[in-house]
Design a protein around this motif. Structure first.
Motif, short mmCIF file in Angstrom:
data_model
loop_
_atom_site.label_atom_id
_atom_site.label_comp_id
_atom_site.label_asym_id
_atom_site.label_seq_id
_atom_site.Cartn_x
_atom_site.Cartn_y
_atom_site.Cartn_z
N ASP A 1 0.81 -1.22 0.00
CA ASP A 1 0.00 0.00 0.00
C ASP A 1 0.84 1.27 0.00
O ASP A 1 0.31 2.38 -0.15
N SER A 2 2.14 1.12 0.23
CA SER A 2 3.03 2.29 0.17
C SER A 2 4.18 1.99 -0.75
O SER A 2 4.62 0.84 -0.88
N MET A 3 4.67 3.05 -1.39
CA MET A 3 5.79 2.89 -2.32
C MET A 3 6.92 3.80 -1.86
O MET A 3 6.72 4.99 -1.66
N PHE A 4 8.11 3.23 -1.68
CA PHE A 4 9.27 4.01 -1.28
C PHE A 4 10.08 4.42 -2.50
O PHE A 4 9.92 3.85 -3.58
N GLY A 5 10.98 5.39 -2.33
CA GLY A 5 11.85 5.74 -3.44
C GLY A 5 12.23 7.19 -3.51
O GLY A 5 11.92 7.99 -2.61
N VAL A 6 12.90 7.52 -4.57
CA VAL A 6 13.39 8.88 -4.82
C VAL A 6 13.14 9.17 -6.30
O VAL A 6 13.41 8.31 -7.15
N PRO A 7 12.63 10.37 -6.62
CA PRO A 7 12.41 10.66 -8.04
C PRO A 7 13.73 10.87 -8.78
O PRO A 7 14.74 11.25 -8.18
N GLY A 8 13.71 10.60 -10.06
CA GLY A 8 14.89 10.81 -10.90
C GLY A 8 14.40 10.90 -12.32
O GLY A 8 13.29 10.44 -12.63
N ASP A 9 15.19 11.49 -13.22
CA ASP A 9 14.58 11.83 -14.51
C ASP A 9 14.18 10.63 -15.34
O ASP A 9 13.44 10.79 -16.30
N LEU B 1 10.19 -0.43 -3.98
CA LEU B 1 10.75 0.92 -4.08
C LEU B 1 11.05 1.22 -5.53
O LEU B 1 11.27 0.31 -6.32
N ILE B 2 11.05 2.51 -5.84
CA ILE B 2 11.36 2.97 -7.20
C ILE B 2 12.59 3.87 -7.15
O ILE B 2 12.63 4.83 -6.38
N THR B 3 13.57 3.53 -7.97
CA THR B 3 14.76 4.38 -8.08
C THR B 3 14.97 4.72 -9.55
O THR B 3 14.27 4.22 -10.42
N THR B 4 15.95 5.53 -9.81
CA THR B 4 16.26 5.86 -11.20
C THR B 4 17.54 5.15 -11.63
O THR B 4 18.36 4.73 -10.80
#
Lengths: 564, 564
Positions: B21-29, B70-73
């Motif tokens: 239900d939650s998504m971790f991460g840092v935005p990147g292009d 999690l989502i990373t770039t």
């Protein structure tokens, strides 16, 4: 008779010979015995807050001193450093990543130890580093260790790229032969090439016939070892010279024919017109990533270019291989008859003016860097973080790797290198960092190490309320481009500066007038220790290439709104 | 008729189906377009301060909820997360690492883009992740994407380990078939084995003949899916039961036959004696790293053990493969005639006493955890960081990976998971973290995300002036085991809590009396938001296995001094 020496002493002696005086890293149970040798070898130990910060700091230090090193521990330590090592690979910094690994008996018995996957496989992490280092070595016996150390160090220098060195925990005090230490490690002389005379003749012919010559210095010139020769060439020809983002700092900007950064359509018009009509572009050490070339628009046309890249020289459509740029430039500078060179039709220089800036103006990218510029003195090192800071000024910035968070620990490394280089001078040079609030949060704890190391650093935090660079690329108003709220003005005290210093050395500015006042403060101009200036800018305040991206996004939003 | 769905919606629907239900991460292009789908999919976006913290947080969340993401770039983002992903591998947490990669056209044309090594090679970083994930997939076309997503998610669940998923920046809104979504992803039923009856018979025979049985529950029982069955078995047999460090929390400690942690020579004597004389040790989900087994001393002798590990059952010297622990336990619980079981000669339980603790006593490992213990209520989650904290108490601690810095972001993840699980109850459960000052500095910025997320967390910072765990292992007085000085009491305000909250929720204690007062404060017992307690202990204050290491070092120092 050959003397023996403890392995760790051998390694650290080698590093000292190559100009490494500080060692970055974090202790861990597989590297503690190695760390015992750091201080006694005359290396200054810089314990970083975490391994990524250590790698970033080593990269910064290596860019100034030509080589750097960090020590991490097996698995948990080394893996945290990988992003920093990869960045050093992408942007040509020779960093020696030394990893303390489990003692040999545990590795050979495939023991299920902590910091492993409890499956007896001890090669996983070393295998990961192969992808991001120029050479690797595992010190597993006394006989081969010195050769292996020398090999990886030589590769680091030759390729100007990071290398990976495994030191099992039972190896640091094993005796090895000291024989090699008498001969310093050097980059080998490149062999001569039969192509040289032909290439030289073609270059000279092009130089003598050029009517609109353009010199473009890029960052890989450093790894080619031709920076001093370029200075001679730029002076000898008196031809208009530009740098790329990555080449910034390699050309003496005081020279009358030095024009600074070439930014194609994102820079000034006269330069762009001159470039378009140039009949010769001498391109040195090109690094043709999208970001270093303004989407490839600063790459010269093949027909007009002579390009020195790695061990190749390209003239028109012909690529000559296995050549040394250094050798060719030596002969060229020797043979060059400057009387036969065109007196190049120099484009007008753009003057920086401050007259349009009012004290009541809100701070913005367009006025901020102009206001700050007079602060810099010769010898200062200026670092601009990826993000809007890198696009406002361009002094010593990230080029291609563009990992946000890099610049703060890199600033620690460069400031330390700067102090070491200036230690016998009266230089009051300082290191200045420009960093956004989003980037800062990645690695902020390293401010405490700057404070502990008593380094002279001015940090400008550009608080624009989030990841502005991501906002302009995509998701202008999306929550994923927000960052948590921090009270930056409390940073110095929290991170260990005493109350009095923190109070006197923390500043904020929202308008041009406020910034002017801060810049006039003696603490900023001639202060000591870490100083912090928080400047506020709008969430979408950008210029240059980023403004172009923002406008593209706004146009698309408008289009979508109209389609509804 | 098959409906089509956008790829990002497919992926996020799958994750929601599996309880994420939650998504971790840092935005990147390279991941911004993917991030556009997070909120609309009903996933709560948790922007972390950096990618390592995001991976740690995802690990913590995954341990509570059974899966996390999690989502990373590409490159710069994903590489920073690797240490966290490796930790999830080492300790069996299924974490989906989603990486936004450059759009397919750029990859196929091998363009020299930023976040690469400008050499056209786009596979390096994915190749690095192969070493630390159970499965990998690259979503490069619409036809195969759903199958590939399902495959890696299923592998994550089967192996209870992280997986790696590449989503090119031009893929999120490509249409894919939604057909598979009707069938939820499940761990496949293990096939039957002809060995089952034989194995069951042998086990029952041993159960009925046992005179001194010992049940030992270890952490890999979770991945075996047998935790509930173990609860039944422990109740049915009424046999004395212990856990390992990693198994802590899997056994209901309120049961009369639950003895808590088995620590061999580092625990209490009666348990050690009982273990030594046991004629049957039922060992479930063993994870035999040095640190989880007190240097292998808690591993039962082969002759007395029946061990359920992965898909094998070991009885005496015979290893039976391709068996399902879950199936065997099902039949076993069904067939078991408890009247034939020995009424085990239970060793006396150790009582915790507080009567020896004086208010004027300095805080130390030996009194601190006893004092804190009554604070915990049912439903609370207690996390102890690697270092002295993990060795003082053992609730939910790092086991084998032992990456210092892990627990703070992991606390963020678990607290969030806890809130999600309790959202329809009146539970006032809180999350409590014990962390040393050295570990804290690795990942401290994540406190700001805890504050922004308004999580109910109590942080005890054990300030013992550096890396005490490293000091006792080696280098007791070496500078490399020091850390920079921080003013921890300022953390909440610096990291964004409002002044009033920070003031009322920050505490310090040096003595047992001071700690008692803090613990009695309503803000700690029933407060809200992030609360911080800084407790001071001696640089060399340790107990248990660490005390053993410290004494070894002191003896060696003495020996060396005498040799001089």
């Amino acid at each position: 008779m050959t003397q023996d020496i403890k392995l760790a002493d051998y390694l650290f002696t080698r590093l000292r010979q190559l100009g490494v005086d500080s060692m970055f890293g974090v202790p861990g149970d597989y590297n503690l015995r190695l760390l015992d040798f750091v201080g006694p070898a005359g290396l200054h130990w810089v314990g970083n807050c975490n391994e990524l910060n250590a790698a970033y700091a080593a990269d910064g230090y290596g860019r100034i001193k030509g080589l750097s090193a960090l020590i991490t521990t097996y698995g948990v330590g080394e893996l945290s450093a990988l992003n920093g090592i990869a960045g050093a690979y992408a942007e040509n910094t020779p960093v020696v990543h030394i990893v303390g690994t489990p003692p040999r008996p545990l590795q050979s018995s495939r023991a299920f130890m902590h910091h492993t996957f409890s499956d007896g496989d001890y090669r996983r992490f070393a295998n990961m580093s192969i992808h991001i280092t120029a050479a690797q070595a595992r010190l597993e016996d006394a006989t081969t260790a010195p050769e292996r150390i020398d090999h990886v160090l030589r590769q680091a220098l030759i390729h100007s790229r990071p290398v990976y060195l495994e030191v099992p925990d039972d190896m640091p005090d094993v005796l090895v032969s000291a024989a090699n230490l008498k001969t310093e490690i050097r980059i080998p002389e490149p062999p001569s090439s039969t192509l040289e005379p032909q290439v030289l003749a073609r270059i000279l012919e092009r130089l003598y016939s050029a009517k609109r010559p353009f010199i473009l210095v890029d960052g890989e010139s450093t790894a080619l070892g031709i920076v001093e020769q370029l200075d001679s060439l730029i002076k000898a020809t008196n031809w208009p010279t530009w740098t790329t983002v990555y080449g910034k700092g390699l050309v003496d900007e005081q020279l009358p024919n030095a024009y600074g950064l070439y930014a194609a359509a994102f820079g000034d018009k006269p330069a762009q017109e001159y470039f378009a009509e140039a009949d010769l572009v001498l391109s040195f050490g090109p690094h043709n990533s999208d970001t270093n070339t303004y989407f490839y628009t600063t790459v010269p046309k093949t027909a007009v270019a002579i390009t020195f890249s790695g061990s190749t020289v390209q003239i028109d459509n012909d690529t000559y291989r296995d050549l040394s740029a250094h050798k060719i430039l030596s002969t060229l500078l020797n043979d060059l008859d400057t009387t036969r060179l065109v007196n190049a039709p120099a484009p007008p220089k753009q003057e920086t003016t401050l007259s349009d800036i009012q004290d009541t103006d809100a701070l913005a990218q367009t006025n901020f860097y102009r206001l700050v510029n007079p602060l810099f003195r010769e010898g200062d090192i200026i670092l601009t973080e990826t993000g809007t800071a890198a696009h406002g000024a361009a002094f010593f910035g990230a080029v291609t790797w563009l990992s946000i968070g890099f610049m703060l620990p890199a600033t620690l490394g460069t400031a330390l290198a700067q102090r070491e280089l200036n230690k016998d001078t009266a230089s009051k040079a300082q290191t200045v960092l420009f960093i956004g609030d989003g980037s800062l949060q990645m690695t902020a704890q390293e401010i405490s190490v700057m404070i502990r190391e008593k380094l002279n650093i001015v940090i400008f935090i550009i608080n624009n309320d989030g990841y502005t660079i991501e906002r302009v690329i995509h998701g202008r108003k999306q929550v994923y481009n927000d960052v948590p709220f921090w009270r930056h003005a409390q940073a110095l005290n929290y991170f260990g500066a005493d109350e009095e210093h923190a109070k006197q050395n923390t500043f904020t500015a929202r308008t041009c007038g406020e910034l002017r006042e801060v810049l006039d403060n003696g603490k900023i101009r001639n202060g000591e220790g870490v100083r912090l200036v928080e400047v506020f800018m709008d969430r979408e305040d950008v210029q240059g290439a980023l403004l172009y991206l923002l406008n593209k996004q706004l146009a698309q939003e408008k289009e979508e709104a109209e389609a509804k």
